[in-house]
Design a protein around this motif. Structure first.
Motif: not given
Length: 203
Positions: A154-177
């Motif tokens: 969002y903050f880079t206008g779509g130029i820089v995206n999360n890696s797969i690992e970063e996406d999964i880390e977000q899922f893990v944090r959300r699931v653990k919470k």
């Protein structure tokens, strides 16, 4: 008597070790007919044929970062690139291994197919993480979490995206919470497709 106790201890240790292996091993999925190992390591020995890099994600670029592909979309993009690159360079490969960063490798397996499609998954925050692969052990769903906006995109206008690992880390944090909020322990996080992951307990 001592010998019996020692043997019993050995069997218990082996049984426990087998359970741990079963909980950390998985059977991978195929994308476009190609075995794809996402954030997991094949149990078979292999050699790298060539490296694949990802580019800017079209959906994210055209929407200014508001829409960003899910993990399964990113994995599919790697496989498409691998197929195209393999054909262009006349290089044959058996599978695609995606570490979770923004690069992946096309690999050729060595020897026979004794453990075809089998992989060892990695852990994040102490939890086994199954990304587009299926645990060998039966499980039950404890919590269900869906993904939201990727801030980096969002903050880079779509130029820089999360890696797969970063996406999964977000899922893990959300699931653990969510698991902590309902006070129910989980053994692993399972992601299959889209922007949704589940926290599971092995049976």
């Amino acid at each position: 008597m001592k010998l019996k106790l020692i043997m019993a201890g050995v069997f218990c240790t082996l049984a426990g070790f087998s359970t741990v292996l079963a909980q950390s091993n998985a059977r991978v999925e195929k994308i476009q007919g190609i075995e794809t190992y996402v954030m997991c390591e094949p149990l078979r020995a292999y050699e790298t044929v060539f490296e694949i890099s990802s580019g800017a994600k079209a959906a994210s670029l055209f929407t200014g970062g508001v829409v960003n592909e899910g993990v399964s979309d990113k994995a599919s993009q790697f496989v498409r690139r691998a197929s195209k690159q393999g054909k262009n360079d006349n290089k044959e490969f058996d599978a695609v291994v995606i570490s979770g960063s923004k690069t992946a490798i096309a690999v050729k397996f060595k020897g026979d197919g004794g453990e075809k499609g089998m992989a060892k998954v990695r852990k994040i925050d102490g939890l086994a993480v199954y990304v587009m692969n299926e645990p060998l052990k039966d499980y039950e769903t404890v919590v269900d979490a869906s993904g939201g906006l990727k801030a980096k995109s969002y903050f880079t206008g779509g130029i820089v995206n999360n890696s797969i690992e970063e996406d999964i880390e977000q899922f893990v944090r959300r699931v653990k919470k969510e698991a902590d909020e309902i006070k129910k322990p989980i053994d692993a996080v399972v992601y299959s497709s889209g922007k949704r992951a589940i926290g599971v307990k092995f049976k």
